[in-house]
Motif scaffolding. Structure first.
Motif, PDB file in Angstrom:
ATOM      1  N   ASP A   1      46.925  66.372  55.311  1.00  0.00           N
ATOM      2  CA  ASP A   1      48.322  66.229  55.744  1.00  0.00           C
ATOM      3  C   ASP A   1      48.325  65.945  57.237  1.00  0.00           C
ATOM      4  OD1 ASP A   1      51.003  66.439  56.414  1.00  0.00           O
ATOM      5  OD2 ASP A   1      51.368  68.208  55.173  1.00  0.00           O
ATOM      6  N   ASP A   2      48.569  64.677  57.589  1.00  0.00           N
ATOM      7  CA  ASP A   2      48.525  64.286  58.998  1.00  0.00           C
ATOM      8  C   ASP A   2      49.506  65.083  59.853  1.00  0.00           C
ATOM      9  OD1 ASP A   2      50.319  62.629  57.299  1.00  0.00           O
ATOM     10  OD2 ASP A   2      51.011  61.857  59.221  1.00  0.00           O
ATOM     11  N   THR A   3      50.630  65.523  59.247  1.00  0.00           N
ATOM     12  CA  THR A   3      51.645  66.233  60.039  1.00  0.00           C
ATOM     13  C   THR A   3      51.258  67.668  60.328  1.00  0.00           C
ATOM     14  OG1 THR A   3      52.959  66.996  58.140  1.00  0.00           O
ATOM     15  CG2 THR A   3      53.419  64.786  58.995  1.00  0.00           C
ATOM     16  N   LEU A   4      50.234  68.192  59.651  1.00  0.00           N
ATOM     17  CA  LEU A   4      49.765  69.552  59.934  1.00  0.00           C
ATOM     18  C   LEU A   4      48.470  69.572  60.740  1.00  0.00           C
ATOM     19  CD1 LEU A   4      50.463  71.506  56.609  1.00  0.00           C
ATOM     20  CD2 LEU A   4      51.717  71.624  58.768  1.00  0.00           C
ATOM     21  N   LEU A   5      47.845  68.415  60.934  1.00  0.00           N
ATOM     22  CA  LEU A   5      46.621  68.352  61.725  1.00  0.00           C
ATOM     23  C   LEU A   5      46.963  68.311  63.212  1.00  0.00           C
ATOM     24  CD1 LEU A   5      44.672  65.713  59.604  1.00  0.00           C
ATOM     25  CD2 LEU A   5      44.120  68.152  59.817  1.00  0.00           C
ATOM     26  N   ALA A   6      46.175  69.003  64.012  1.00  0.00           N
ATOM     27  CA  ALA A   6      46.417  69.034  65.460  1.00  0.00           C
ATOM     28  C   ALA A   6      46.361  67.631  66.062  1.00  0.00           C
ATOM     29  CB  ALA A   6      45.392  69.943  66.141  1.00  0.00           C
ATOM     30  N   ASP A   7      45.616  66.727  65.425  1.00  0.00           N
ATOM     31  CA  ASP A   7      45.499  65.359  65.922  1.00  0.00           C
ATOM     32  C   ASP A   7      46.800  64.578  65.738  1.00  0.00           C
ATOM     33  OD1 ASP A   7      42.171  65.114  65.924  1.00  0.00           O
ATOM     34  OD2 ASP A   7      43.007  66.384  64.348  1.00  0.00           O
ATOM     35  N   GLY A   8      47.624  65.008  64.781  1.00  0.00           N
ATOM     36  CA  GLY A   8      48.911  64.350  64.556  1.00  0.00           C
ATOM     37  C   GLY A   8      48.805  62.945  63.996  1.00  0.00           C
ATOM     38  N   ARG A   9      47.735  62.661  63.251  1.00  0.00           N
ATOM     39  CA  ARG A   9      47.556  61.314  62.693  1.00  0.00           C
ATOM     40  C   ARG A   9      46.680  61.396  61.450  1.00  0.00           C
ATOM     41  NH1 ARG A   9      42.401  59.477  63.725  1.00  0.00           N
ATOM     42  NH2 ARG A   9      41.254  60.498  65.421  1.00  0.00           N
ATOM     43  N   HIS A  10      46.581  60.258  60.760  1.00  0.00           N
ATOM     44  CA  HIS A  10      45.699  60.157  59.602  1.00  0.00           C
ATOM     45  C   HIS A  10      44.247  60.009  60.066  1.00  0.00           C
ATOM     46  CE1 HIS A  10      48.909  59.298  56.574  1.00  0.00           C
ATOM     47  NE2 HIS A  10      49.536  58.793  57.624  1.00  0.00           N
ATOM     48  N   PRO A  11      43.283  60.566  59.353  1.00  0.00           N
ATOM     49  CA  PRO A  11      41.884  60.216  59.613  1.00  0.00           C
ATOM     50  C   PRO A  11      41.682  58.725  59.344  1.00  0.00           C
ATOM     51  CG  PRO A  11      42.063  62.107  58.120  1.00  0.00           C
ATOM     52  CD  PRO A  11      43.428  61.513  58.235  1.00  0.00           C
ATOM     53  N   THR A  12      40.742  58.120  60.022  1.00  0.00           N
ATOM     54  CA  THR A  12      40.442  56.698  59.828  1.00  0.00           C
ATOM     55  C   THR A  12      38.961  56.528  59.516  1.00  0.00           C
ATOM     56  OG1 THR A  12      39.881  56.272  62.142  1.00  0.00           O
ATOM     57  CG2 THR A  12      42.226  56.123  61.514  1.00  0.00           C
ATOM     58  N   ARG A  13      38.587  55.286  59.245  1.00  0.00           N
ATOM     59  CA  ARG A  13      37.165  55.038  58.980  1.00  0.00           C
ATOM     60  C   ARG A  13      36.315  55.340  60.208  1.00  0.00           C
ATOM     61  NH1 ARG A  13      35.318  49.603  60.271  1.00  0.00           N
ATOM     62  NH2 ARG A  13      36.983  48.344  61.195  1.00  0.00           N
ATOM     63  N   ALA A  14      36.914  55.231  61.396  1.00  0.00           N
ATOM     64  CA  ALA A  14      36.177  55.566  62.619  1.00  0.00           C
ATOM     65  C   ALA A  14      35.832  57.047  62.667  1.00  0.00           C
ATOM     66  CB  ALA A  14      36.994  55.169  63.848  1.00  0.00           C
ATOM     67  N   ASP A  15      36.666  57.877  62.058  1.00  0.00           N
ATOM     68  CA  ASP A  15      36.377  59.314  61.987  1.00  0.00           C
ATOM     69  C   ASP A  15      35.373  59.626  60.881  1.00  0.00           C
ATOM     70  OD1 ASP A  15      38.435  60.151  63.931  1.00  0.00           O
ATOM     71  OD2 ASP A  15      39.851  59.498  62.378  1.00  0.00           O
ATOM     72  N   LEU A  16      35.448  58.872  59.785  1.00  0.00           N
ATOM     73  CA  LEU A  16      34.643  59.191  58.612  1.00  0.00           C
ATOM     74  C   LEU A  16      33.255  58.571  58.632  1.00  0.00           C
ATOM     75  CD1 LEU A  16      37.387  58.783  55.847  1.00  0.00           C
ATOM     76  CD2 LEU A  16      36.589  60.900  56.912  1.00  0.00           C
ATOM     77  N   ASP A  17      33.117  57.381  59.217  1.00  0.00           N
ATOM     78  CA  ASP A  17      31.820  56.697  59.183  1.00  0.00           C
ATOM     79  C   ASP A  17      30.690  57.533  59.789  1.00  0.00           C
ATOM     80  OD1 ASP A  17      32.965  54.569  57.922  1.00  0.00           O
ATOM     81  OD2 ASP A  17      32.964  53.218  59.658  1.00  0.00           O
ATOM     82  N   PRO A  18      30.875  58.185  60.945  1.00  0.00           N
ATOM     83  CA  PRO A  18      29.750  58.912  61.544  1.00  0.00           C
ATOM     84  C   PRO A  18      29.293  60.138  60.749  1.00  0.00           C
ATOM     85  CG  PRO A  18      31.463  58.448  63.176  1.00  0.00           C
ATOM     86  CD  PRO A  18      32.050  58.165  61.835  1.00  0.00           C
ATOM     87  N   VAL A  19      30.129  60.649  59.832  1.00  0.00           N
ATOM     88  CA  VAL A  19      29.781  61.904  59.136  1.00  0.00           C
ATOM     89  C   VAL A  19      29.472  61.689  57.658  1.00  0.00           C
ATOM     90  CG1 VAL A  19      31.124  63.318  60.722  1.00  0.00           C
ATOM     91  CG2 VAL A  19      32.217  62.419  58.661  1.00  0.00           C
ATOM     92  N   SER A  20      29.585  60.454  57.180  1.00  0.00           N
ATOM     93  CA  SER A  20      29.495  60.247  55.734  1.00  0.00           C
ATOM     94  C   SER A  20      28.165  59.682  55.263  1.00  0.00           C
ATOM     95  CB  SER A  20      30.627  59.336  55.267  1.00  0.00           C
ATOM     96  OG  SER A  20      30.676  58.134  56.011  1.00  0.00           O
ATOM     97  N   GLY A  21      27.270  59.389  56.192  1.00  0.00           N
ATOM     98  CA  GLY A  21      25.965  58.882  55.800  1.00  0.00           C
ATOM     99  C   GLY A  21      26.080  57.606  54.992  1.00  0.00           C
TER     100      GLY A  21
END
Length: 548
Positions: A122-142
């Motif tokens: 839920d982007d509205t409850l995350l401190a970042d205030g936004r949706h995760p993106t591929r830039a967030d997921l690529d480094p941790v997803s192997g």
């Protein structure tokens, strides 16, 4: 009230039985045979129906009500969230980095190339205030493709490998009614909106009929643990395509489906369905699964700013959300399905979308004498003038009452402003016009427990403890009926379920206390101690007494 038979299959006695019939009768005991209620009355009278083969449920002063009827849920989607390797919700996650940590852990536990699914972010409850993106997921997803689905179900976000696997590139056009979010260079960010999200989730592996059947069984258990004996699956095929229908068929053939399901096909599931073909099949003989109607999605969600509003969003006055279908196309589909004999259920959150839905229904002519019971799903921001039109055309509603608690504060402070927010799910206004409505949780969007939904309808308290629109709060009896007899009415089943009367299905929930007698603030603290379907105890807490 007692219709004597030689011996009952099932008896419950020693407590309070709220029949929720038209007179609101209360008795101390009931009996059932052949899956139907055969007697209601005093403990003395019902005890005379106990024989050596009778299952006897000692209520120990607990309260029996009709089994809850959940009028808008997504069982396969729910089961998939229960089985998913990543819980992306908040809580437990406060930041996108927290979600990333869970993705990284899943990547370690799964083999390279295996898909990682996550739900409930839920982007509205995350401190970042936004949706995760591929830039967030690529480094941790192997080397694993990743797709995370938003809590509303109207968005998802994918890493680069997942986008590549489903064929989404910078050249991929936005699908009708959807959006591929792009960066300044035109490259997909990974965030996919409405039909673009559906496009991806429907292509994912891990959604065979067998796997979806297992997901349905996980959901089935959770429903029974919360006293739910009937569910309206509003959107079969939305997540798993035609395999969802096959999954239901597998469970029915194996006799494993315990909750009664009334199915509403996603209107894009079968060829020609949005043209009114095929005609609806006959109801199933075993009464566990019946195809009831067709679900159309007209707009998005308020919390995603895709619900279509007549006035702009408070946080973005120039944004009005989006229609997933043009009004003319929506009206055409409604008319074709109606002509073919389908019941139609249209998702509508924003009042502009609700206008278009009512327009479509109003063109069908008077429903009186036709048996027609078309619905608006969620009906969140419906206005007073729209309720007048719904009453005039006998349009039913299934209200997403838990929006008040889970999103009420953000609707008031961010999306809708105080005046529009206080009117979400306007139950009193609908009831004063004689509009039939059910209440729902839209699980997995919010948790299952109907007792929490009843509490929401009665108290209208938000997560921050504020009362939102107290003038729209109904009494406990009306709220109970919204999860029982009135919800059954929405599927045309009020003659067979939703109240405890002779001849009706022996579907009931045993509660730890009487919701009409406790302090309203304590309603959601009550527990379901046993669930009975067709006179058979299908779920119970270990402390609930039953003997044969």
């Amino acid at each position: 009230m007692v219709e004597f038979v030689r011996e009952a299959d099932f008896v419950a006695l020693g407590g309070t039985v709220l029949t929720l019939d038209a007179a609101g009768r209360r008795v101390r005991a009931l009996a059932a045979s052949g899956g139907r209620i055969t007697a209601l009355g005093s403990e003395r009278d019902i005890s005379r129906l106990i024989g050596p083969e009778t299952t006897v449920l000692d209520l120990a002063e607990r309260t029996v009500i009709p089994g809850f009827v959940e009028s808008h849920n997504h069982p396969a989607f729910f089961g998939m969230t229960l089985a998913a390797p990543v819980d992306a919700g908040s809580p437990p996650n406060d930041t996108i980095a927290d979600i990333g940590g869970r993705v990284a852990q899943a990547a370690k536990e799964l083999g390279p190339g295996e898909w990682i699914r996550g739900f409930r972010y839920d982007d509205t409850l995350l401190a970042d205030g936004r949706h995760p993106t591929r830039a967030d997921l690529d480094p941790v997803s192997g080397r694993n493709p990743v797709v995370l689905t938003h809590v509303s179900g109207h968005f998802c976000t994918a890493n680069s490998l997942a986008l590549r696997e489903v064929g989404i590139t910078a050249e991929t056009p936005d699908p009708p009614g959807g959006l591929i979010v792009r960066d300044a260079r035109g490259e997909p960010t990974g965030v996919l909106v409405e039909t673009a999200a559906f496009l991806v989730t429907s292509r994912l592996p891990g959604q065979s009929a067998d796997e979806l059947a297992n997901a349905l069984l996980l959901a089935d258990e959770e429903y029974l643990a919360n006293g739910v004996t009937s569910v309206h699956d509003t959107g079969i095929g939305l997540i798993g395509g035609a395999a969802e229908l096959e999954a239901y068929a597998l469970l029915r053939r194996a006799g494993k489906l315990r909750v009664r399901v009334r199915g509403y096909l996603f209107d894009g599931l079968l060829p020609g369905l949005d043209e009114g073909h095929p005609e609806p099949p006959e109801a199933s003989a075993d009464d566990k699964f019946a195809m009831t109607g067709v679900k159309i999605v007209a707009d998005g969600s308020i919390q995603g700013k895709t619900g279509c509003l007549a006035e702009g969003y408070t946080c973005a006055p120039d944004e009005h959300g989006m229609m997933l279908l043009e009004s003319a196309d929506l009206g055409r589909r409604i008319a074709a399905l109606d002509a073919a004999g389908w019941q139609v259920a249209v998702h509508g959150n924003g009042d502009a979308a609700i206008d278009a839905i009512i327009d479509g229904y109003s063109r069908l002519g008077s429903p009186r004498g036709t048996g027609r019971r078309h619905r608006i799903e969620h009906c969140q921001t419906v206005r007073e003038d729209q309720l007048d039109r719904m009453a005039a055309h006998d349009v039913l509603a299934s209200f997403f009452i838990k929006h008040v608690y889970y999103w009420g504060d953000r609707h008031r402070d961010v999306f809708l402003g105080p005046e529009r927010a206080r009117r979400i799910s306007p139950l009193v206004s609908a009831r004063s016009r004689g509009i039939h409505f059910g209440l729902h949780s839209d699980t997995p969007v919010t948790p299952v427990p109907p007792l929490e939904g009843i509490w929401c309808a009665v108290r209208r308290i938000t997560r921050q403890g504020k009362v939102l629109g107290p003038e729209q709060a109904v009494d406990v009896d009306a709220a109970l009926r919204g999860y029982t007899i009135d919800a059954a009415y929405l599927a045309g089943e009020e003659d067979v379920k939703g109240s405890l009367e002779i001849g009706k299905l022996a579907d009931l929930a045993v509660l730890s206390g009487d919701p009409t007698a406790v302090d309203p603030d304590r309603i959601r603290e009550l527990t379901v101690d046993a669930t009975v379907s067709g006179g058979e105890i299908v779920w119970r807490r270990e402390t609930t007494g039953a003997r044969r």
